[in-house]
Design a protein around this motif. Structure first.
Motif, PDB file in Angstrom:
ATOM      1  N   ARG A  40     100.695  42.619   9.165  1.00  0.00           N
ATOM      2  CA  ARG A  40     101.900  42.934   8.381  1.00  0.00           C
ATOM      3  C   ARG A  40     101.944  42.120   7.096  1.00  0.00           C
ATOM      4  NH1 ARG A  40     106.812  44.918   9.763  1.00  0.00           N
ATOM      5  NH2 ARG A  40     106.971  44.748   7.523  1.00  0.00           N
ATOM      6  N   PHE A  41     101.602  40.847   7.188  1.00  0.00           N
ATOM      7  CA  PHE A  41     101.582  39.976   6.006  1.00  0.00           C
ATOM      8  C   PHE A  41     100.618  40.523   4.959  1.00  0.00           C
ATOM      9  CE2 PHE A  41      99.707  36.142   3.915  1.00  0.00           C
ATOM     10  CZ  PHE A  41     100.816  35.794   3.160  1.00  0.00           C
ATOM     11  N   LEU A  42      99.408  40.874   5.386  1.00  0.00           N
ATOM     12  CA  LEU A  42      98.408  41.399   4.459  1.00  0.00           C
ATOM     13  C   LEU A  42      98.841  42.750   3.893  1.00  0.00           C
ATOM     14  CD1 LEU A  42      95.155  40.452   6.395  1.00  0.00           C
ATOM     15  CD2 LEU A  42      96.141  39.283   4.407  1.00  0.00           C
ATOM     16  N   ASN A  43      99.477  43.560   4.708  1.00  0.00           N
ATOM     17  CA  ASN A  43      99.968  44.856   4.251  1.00  0.00           C
ATOM     18  C   ASN A  43     101.076  44.680   3.206  1.00  0.00           C
ATOM     19  OD1 ASN A  43     100.081  47.892   4.639  1.00  0.00           O
ATOM     20  ND2 ASN A  43     102.198  47.347   5.100  1.00  0.00           N
ATOM     21  N   ASP A  44     101.981  43.756   3.469  1.00  0.00           N
ATOM     22  CA  ASP A  44     103.130  43.549   2.580  1.00  0.00           C
ATOM     23  C   ASP A  44     102.790  42.764   1.326  1.00  0.00           C
ATOM     24  OD1 ASP A  44     104.562  44.871   4.548  1.00  0.00           O
ATOM     25  OD2 ASP A  44     105.540  43.059   5.312  1.00  0.00           O
ATOM     26  N   GLU A  52      96.532  30.261   2.939  1.00  0.00           N
ATOM     27  CA  GLU A  52      97.811  30.918   2.637  1.00  0.00           C
ATOM     28  C   GLU A  52      98.396  31.608   3.866  1.00  0.00           C
ATOM     29  OE1 GLU A  52      97.041  31.967  -2.070  1.00  0.00           O
ATOM     30  OE2 GLU A  52      96.193  33.279  -0.527  1.00  0.00           O
ATOM     31  N   ILE A  53      97.538  32.224   4.666  1.00  0.00           N
ATOM     32  CA  ILE A  53      98.000  32.863   5.906  1.00  0.00           C
ATOM     33  C   ILE A  53      98.524  31.795   6.863  1.00  0.00           C
ATOM     34  CG2 ILE A  53      97.299  34.197   7.933  1.00  0.00           C
ATOM     35  CD1 ILE A  53      95.221  35.590   6.049  1.00  0.00           C
ATOM     36  N   ALA A  54      97.812  30.686   6.964  1.00  0.00           N
ATOM     37  CA  ALA A  54      98.248  29.587   7.838  1.00  0.00           C
ATOM     38  C   ALA A  54      99.606  29.054   7.395  1.00  0.00           C
ATOM     39  CB  ALA A  54      97.214  28.467   7.834  1.00  0.00           C
ATOM     40  N   ASN A  55      99.791  28.880   6.096  1.00  0.00           N
ATOM     41  CA  ASN A  55     101.073  28.396   5.580  1.00  0.00           C
ATOM     42  C   ASN A  55     102.195  29.385   5.872  1.00  0.00           C
ATOM     43  OD1 ASN A  55      99.889  26.064   4.610  1.00  0.00           O
ATOM     44  ND2 ASN A  55      99.617  26.868   2.549  1.00  0.00           N
ATOM     45  N   PHE A  56     101.943  30.661   5.654  1.00  0.00           N
ATOM     46  CA  PHE A  56     102.951  31.686   5.916  1.00  0.00           C
ATOM     47  C   PHE A  56     103.367  31.684   7.389  1.00  0.00           C
ATOM     48  CE2 PHE A  56     103.727  35.980   7.565  1.00  0.00           C
ATOM     49  CZ  PHE A  56     104.932  36.262   6.918  1.00  0.00           C
ATOM     50  N   MET A  57     102.381  31.577   8.273  1.00  0.00           N
ATOM     51  CA  MET A  57     102.665  31.652   9.711  1.00  0.00           C
ATOM     52  C   MET A  57     103.037  30.298  10.305  1.00  0.00           C
ATOM     53  SD  MET A  57      99.913  34.478  10.978  1.00  0.00           S
ATOM     54  CE  MET A  57     100.604  34.456  12.627  1.00  0.00           C
ATOM     55  N   THR A  58     102.964  29.256   9.515  1.00  0.00           N
ATOM     56  CA  THR A  58     103.196  27.877   9.954  1.00  0.00           C
ATOM     57  C   THR A  58     102.369  27.522  11.188  1.00  0.00           C
ATOM     58  OG1 THR A  58     105.222  28.399  11.201  1.00  0.00           O
ATOM     59  CG2 THR A  58     105.499  27.730   8.890  1.00  0.00           C
ATOM     60  N   ILE A  59     101.068  27.823  11.077  1.00  0.00           N
ATOM     61  CA  ILE A  59     100.112  27.445  12.117  1.00  0.00           C
ATOM     62  C   ILE A  59      98.909  26.795  11.441  1.00  0.00           C
ATOM     63  CG2 ILE A  59     100.840  29.197  13.785  1.00  0.00           C
ATOM     64  CD1 ILE A  59      98.443  30.894  12.964  1.00  0.00           C
TER      65      ILE A  59
END
Length: 139
Positions: A40-44, A52-59
């Motif tokens: 969903r993140f990549l789609n949006d 950046e994905i790690a930061n967005f997901m806080t993992i």
């Protein structure tokens, strides 16, 4: 019990069953809720780096690496080299783009059922409240 304790208790009581049911909805696609969040993140938001994905997901980044490698294996995402040759950008594959649209359609009725009887105004308020709590926690 204080109002604050009651609020977070209700959130906890809702969260686990929601994730369980979401995972059931995603099972035919060999996905879990965390993998769906990446798609969903990549789609949006378009292509992003592992960091950046790690930061967005806080993992942690190693967790993202594991998630992304599974999504690559399934053919849902691909990677390309970023501006810096050491950086990899993750993006949806053409198959992944189609799949996200299909899953979003399927989940629409699931979400509508979960929110049945809740006025749109209350949903808007709850969304704003949860966003504010998230900001407060992440300060």
């Amino acid at each position: 019990m204080t109002i604050e304790q009651d609020f977070f208790n209700q959130y906890r009581l809702m969260y686990r069953p929601f994730i369980k049911q979401l995972n059931i909805q995603l099972e035919p696609y060999q996905l879990y809720s965390s993998q769906w969040a990446v798609l969903r993140f990549l789609n949006d938001k378009g292509p992003h780096s592992f960091v950046e994905i790690a930061n967005f997901m806080t993992i942690e980044k190693p967790s993202v690496t594991k998630l992304v490698h599974k999504l690559i294996e399934l053919g849902y995402v691909e990677t390309t080299t970023g501006k810096d040759k050491r950086e990899k950008l993750v993006h949806l594959s053409p198959y992944g783009e189609e799949l996200v649209q299909k899953i979003q359609l399927q989940l629409k009725s699931f979400f509508e059922q979960a929110l049945a009887g809740v006025p749109k105004q209350d949903i808007d308020i709850a969304t704003q409240v949860l966003a504010r709590i998230c900001m407060n926690i992440n300060q």
